[in-house]
Design a protein around this motif. Structure first.
Motif, PDB file in Angstrom:
ATOM      1  N   LEU A   2       1.951  -1.219  -3.208  1.00  0.00           N
ATOM      2  CA  LEU A   2       3.115  -1.571  -2.405  1.00  0.00           C
ATOM      3  C   LEU A   2       3.786  -2.822  -2.966  1.00  0.00           C
ATOM      4  O   LEU A   2       3.115  -3.786  -3.344  1.00  0.00           O
ATOM      5  N   LEU A  15       7.023  -5.336  -1.919  1.00  0.00           N
ATOM      6  CA  LEU A  15       8.037  -5.700  -0.944  1.00  0.00           C
ATOM      7  C   LEU A  15       9.090  -6.596  -1.586  1.00  0.00           C
ATOM      8  O   LEU A  15       8.789  -7.691  -2.064  1.00  0.00           O
ATOM      9  N   TYR A  47      11.932  -8.986  -0.890  1.00  0.00           N
ATOM     10  CA  TYR A  47      12.147  -9.791   0.303  1.00  0.00           C
ATOM     11  C   TYR A  47      12.999 -11.016   0.004  1.00  0.00           C
ATOM     12  O   TYR A  47      13.169 -11.427  -1.149  1.00  0.00           O
ATOM     13  N   SER A  90      13.009  -8.459   5.942  1.00  0.00           N
ATOM     14  CA  SER A  90      11.730  -8.242   5.269  1.00  0.00           C
ATOM     15  C   SER A  90      10.586  -8.941   5.991  1.00  0.00           C
ATOM     16  O   SER A  90       9.425  -8.560   5.826  1.00  0.00           O
ATOM     17  N   VAL A 108       8.633  -6.546   8.031  1.00  0.00           N
ATOM     18  CA  VAL A 108       7.740  -5.724   7.219  1.00  0.00           C
ATOM     19  C   VAL A 108       6.530  -6.533   6.767  1.00  0.00           C
ATOM     20  O   VAL A 108       5.396  -6.034   6.769  1.00  0.00           O
ATOM     21  N   ARG A 109       6.758  -7.780   6.390  1.00  0.00           N
ATOM     22  CA  ARG A 109       5.629  -8.637   5.989  1.00  0.00           C
ATOM     23  C   ARG A 109       4.604  -8.739   7.124  1.00  0.00           C
ATOM     24  O   ARG A 109       3.393  -8.631   6.897  1.00  0.00           O
ATOM     25  N   LEU A 117       2.696  -5.447   7.332  1.00  0.00           N
ATOM     26  CA  LEU A 117       1.772  -5.275   6.209  1.00  0.00           C
ATOM     27  C   LEU A 117       0.522  -6.131   6.397  1.00  0.00           C
ATOM     28  O   LEU A 117      -0.608  -5.665   6.211  1.00  0.00           O
ATOM     29  N   PHE A 126      -0.299  -5.956  -1.002  1.00  0.00           N
ATOM     30  CA  PHE A 126       1.062  -5.736  -1.498  1.00  0.00           C
ATOM     31  C   PHE A 126       1.503  -6.910  -2.358  1.00  0.00           C
ATOM     32  O   PHE A 126       0.995  -8.032  -2.238  1.00  0.00           O
ATOM     33  N   THR A 154       5.001  -9.112  -3.731  1.00  0.00           N
ATOM     34  CA  THR A 154       6.341  -9.457  -3.274  1.00  0.00           C
ATOM     35  C   THR A 154       7.249  -9.710  -4.473  1.00  0.00           C
ATOM     36  O   THR A 154       6.810 -10.214  -5.510  1.00  0.00           O
ATOM     37  N   LEU A 156      10.883  -1.505   0.255  1.00  0.00           N
ATOM     38  CA  LEU A 156       9.455  -1.389  -0.008  1.00  0.00           C
ATOM     39  C   LEU A 156       9.241  -0.257  -0.987  1.00  0.00           C
ATOM     40  O   LEU A 156       9.591   0.900  -0.707  1.00  0.00           O
ATOM     41  N   THR A 182       6.744   2.242  -2.691  1.00  0.00           N
ATOM     42  CA  THR A 182       5.492   2.843  -2.250  1.00  0.00           C
ATOM     43  C   THR A 182       5.094   3.972  -3.194  1.00  0.00           C
ATOM     44  O   THR A 182       5.914   4.436  -4.002  1.00  0.00           O
ATOM     45  N   ILE A 222      10.716   1.862   7.224  1.00  0.00           N
ATOM     46  CA  ILE A 222       9.554   1.281   6.547  1.00  0.00           C
ATOM     47  C   ILE A 222       8.400   1.109   7.536  1.00  0.00           C
ATOM     48  O   ILE A 222       7.246   1.435   7.238  1.00  0.00           O
TER      49      ILE A 222
END
Length: 227
Positions: A5, A7, A9, A15, A18-19, A22, A29, A31, A58, A60, A71
């Motif tokens: 993954l 991200l 951001y 974002s 999402v952080r 995750l 993941f 960044t 993101l 994936t 997401i």
């Protein structure tokens, strides 16, 4: 595609939702900083990932995802704990997740960037949008089928909402219009969100300060810019 993954951001952008998600599920993941100060979100490289020029993205194993709600839904499909597994609780959580994505979040964008939505009176648009947002927050505050607001562990809707409450306090222009005390359940939610273990990780990564959701201050990120 990537097997890991990744991200894309910027500090204190969408974002962040999402952080939080995750880290909530313990996902591994990487960044990739999007330099908003240099309009990195409009660069050819970023537009190849998201032609809308919006953060987050993101990457994936299933391909490139954009749209915060999508997401979070994808993450919930691959990691337990972000949404209930089945039944009425899952249906309600999905309803509120998409309400956050389709109803509340677009109004935040209208508040923060009124010139993107009108060629006329931006102040009038911002004023009516504030009224609409306050009404929407009152609806959520009194929702009888949103137990995720009171849960100790942040699921997908909680990871989405907490940053939006932060942004309303910081980026809505004249911030006197926004007062979480008028929605006591949301205020309690924001105070609880300040203490999530994943919040501590986000505070360090994005320079969010000690009470990022209940009493936020402008970020001091170690890299990049929020705007």
């Amino acid at each position: 595609m990537t097997n890991r993954l990744r991200l894309h951001y910027a500090p204190d952008n969408a974002s962040l939702c999402v952080r939080l998600a995750l880290d909530s599920v313990g996902a591994s993941f990487d960044t990739v900083l999007v330099d908003r100060a240099a309009r990195g979100q409009k660069s050819p490289r970023f537009l190849a990932l998201n032609p809308n020029g919006l953060i987050p993205v993101l990457e994936t194993p299933d391909g490139v995802l954009f749209e915060t709600g999508a997401i979070l839904q994808w993450l919930s499909d691959h990691h337990a704990g972000l949404l209930p597994d089945s039944g009425a609780d899952r249906a309600a959580a999905l309803k509120w997740l998409f309400w956050l994505s389709n109803t509340l979040h677009p109004n935040l964008r209208m508040l923060f960037y009124p010139d993107h939505f009108t060629s006329g009176d931006a102040d009038a648009l911002r004023s009516t949008t504030r009224t609409r947002i306050n009404g929407q927050l009152a609806i959520l505050d009194s929702a009888h089928d949103a137990p995720w607001l009171d849960a100790e562990h942040p699921g997908a809707p909680a990871c989405y909402l907490a940053p939006m409450l932060r942004w309303l306090a910081l980026y809505g222009g004249d911030t006197a219009w926004f007062d979480l005390a008028r929605t006591p359940r949301l205020l309690a939610f924001a105070r609880a969100a300040d203490t999530w273990p994943v919040t501590a990780l986000a505070r360090t990564a994005e320079g969010l300060g000690p009470t990022p959701f209940s009493d936020p201050h402008l970020p001091n990120p170690p890299e990049g810019s929020a705007t």
